[in-house]
Write an enzyme that holds these catalytic residues in place. Structure first.
Site, PDB file in Angstrom:
ATOM      1  N   HIS A 104      -4.140 -55.269   5.374  1.00  0.00           N
ATOM      2  CA  HIS A 104      -3.200 -56.132   4.754  1.00  0.00           C
ATOM      3  C   HIS A 104      -4.111 -57.020   3.915  1.00  0.00           C
ATOM      4  O   HIS A 104      -5.296 -57.462   4.017  1.00  0.00           O
ATOM      5  CB  HIS A 104      -2.594 -57.006   5.971  1.00  0.00           C
ATOM      6  CG  HIS A 104      -1.373 -58.027   5.283  1.00  0.00           C
ATOM      7  ND1 HIS A 104      -1.555 -59.072   4.869  1.00  0.00           N
ATOM      8  CD2 HIS A 104      -0.133 -57.615   5.436  1.00  0.00           C
ATOM      9  CE1 HIS A 104      -0.327 -59.488   4.375  1.00  0.00           C
ATOM     10  NE2 HIS A 104       0.513 -58.783   4.761  1.00  0.00           N
ATOM     11  N   GLU A 120       4.226 -53.546   8.748  1.00  0.00           N
ATOM     12  CA  GLU A 120       5.024 -52.162   8.067  1.00  0.00           C
ATOM     13  C   GLU A 120       4.998 -51.222   9.190  1.00  0.00           C
ATOM     14  O   GLU A 120       6.015 -50.277   9.216  1.00  0.00           O
ATOM     15  CB  GLU A 120       4.705 -51.922   6.693  1.00  0.00           C
ATOM     16  CG  GLU A 120       5.018 -52.900   5.698  1.00  0.00           C
ATOM     17  CD  GLU A 120       4.272 -53.999   5.683  1.00  0.00           C
ATOM     18  OE1 GLU A 120       3.037 -54.168   6.258  1.00  0.00           O
ATOM     19  OE2 GLU A 120       4.581 -55.135   4.812  1.00  0.00           O
TER      20      GLU A 120
END
Length: 365
Positions: free
Chosen positions: A253, A308
């Protein structure tokens, strides 16, 4: 010095959320987002972001009733959606429908009622357009007893979801509703800073969300898991991808340099959907294998599962096709967008950054 992508630039003060990527912290107005996802409803978290405190029982009941009253398509909205070509993607249909809600009286300043209206409508617009494109019957029955997440699943599939599916979708929508000054939220604040209406600001945010670098990551996770297919193929497929220098979707991320707290919360919730579900079994095995291989191929990078990855697992386990992943993300993030628009309006200054000219100059005269 230029900060490409505005990396490291502080462009706003906010009381809405706090992210500490080094520590893996995500806070919504003084509350841990993970705790909100595990122990509170979508409605409670939305009230917190809009008002700054968790609601009392009476305030929660009033909010629920207001959402119920607003979650029905007007005849004008239905005609608009019916008139769109079938080639119009779902996200573009959402953008068009949101823009159509603006009127002269709604220009400035934005209101909490408008935020609530948009939050109630986005799941309904999404479900209606999904049924249009799928050729499946539309049942707009407004079950007032259903919470926000449960009603969304009912609209999509025409039947009540299981308690585990509702719990997982509620947790996902809480965790997805806000995440600082990301691309779509920044787009909304830039538009709001011009004193344009909230519908235009949200329309701009939807346009940013459509981009695969922002709203498309869960779809990439599905492609990854589909390519793996079975647990015994996880290591050879992932190893081959890493050998080719490919990115593993759902891992790493830009902000979090340690474990993503949203992924940890969804992992806990996913336990409620387990019990022989081959998709979730594959996801859990893939996560373990990928983290081990990432440590081997990219030592010191601290690459872990991001939200996600488990968002894809939750939505796939709930029966959602990949085409609904980004619209569902949007139906959750609308709360954060509108909270930021309201905050921008409360202390507004138009955004006007500078750029560095790198072209040629004309000849001197």
């Amino acid at each position: 010095m230029i900060a490409k992508g505005l990396e490291g630039v502080t462009a706003a003060e906010t009381g809405i959320s706090h992210i500490d990527g080094a520590k893996g912290h995500l806070v919504y107005r003084g509350q841990w987002a993970k705790d909100l996802a595990l122990h509170h409803t979508f409605e409670e978290a939305a009230y917190l972001l809009w008002h700054g405190t968790l609601p009392t029982p009476d305030q929660l009941a009033e909010l629920h009733e207001d959402l119920v009253q607003q979650r029905r398509l007007t005849p004008e909205l239905r005609r608009l959606l019916d008139a769109l070509p079938r080639s119009t993607p779902l996200m573009s249909a959402l953008q068009c429908a949101v823009s159509s809600l603006a009127g002269d009286e709604s220009a400035w300043p934005p209101t909490r009622w408008q935020a609530l209206q948009l939050t109630a409508l986005l799941p309904v617009i999404t479900a209606y357009r999904y049924h249009q494109l799928s050729g499946t019957p539309w049942d707009e029955e407004n079950h007032g007893e259903m919470g926000h997440a449960a009603h969304y699943l009912f609209l999509l599939f025409g039947r009540p979801a299981t308690p585990a599916q509702i719990r997982a979708m509620n947790a996902y929508m809480v965790l997805a509703m806000e995440h600082g000054l990301n691309a779509s939220t920044f787009a909304a604040r830039v538009v709001a800073s011009t004193e344009s209406d909230i519908y235009s600001a949200v329309g701009a945010a939807i346009g940013a969300m459509k981009g695969p670098l922002h709203g498309g990551a869960p779809t990439g996770v599905i492609r990854l898991l589909d390519a793996i297919g079975a647990p015994d193929q996880a290591e050879p497929v992932l190893r081959a991808m890493l050998e080719r220098g490919e990115r593993l979707m759902g891992f790493g991320h830009r902000v979090y340099k340690t474990r993503d707290p949203r992924a940890e919360a969804l992992r806990d919730v996913c336990a409620g959907l387990a019990g022989g579900d081959p998709w979730l079994d594959l996801a859990v095995h893939t996560e373990r294998t990928a983290i081990r291989l990432l440590a081997e191929y990219k030592p010191g990078r601290e690459l872990y599962t991001n939200v996600e990855f488990y968002a894809a697992a939750v939505m796939r386990a709930a029966g959602m096709p990949a085409s609904l992943f980004t619209p569902t993300f949007t139906a959750a993030r609308i709360v954060g967008w509108t909270a930021h628009v309201l905050e921008q309006a409360a202390g507004n200054r138009i955004y006007r950054p500078q750029s560095l000219y790198t072209g040629v100059m004309p000849s001197a005269t």
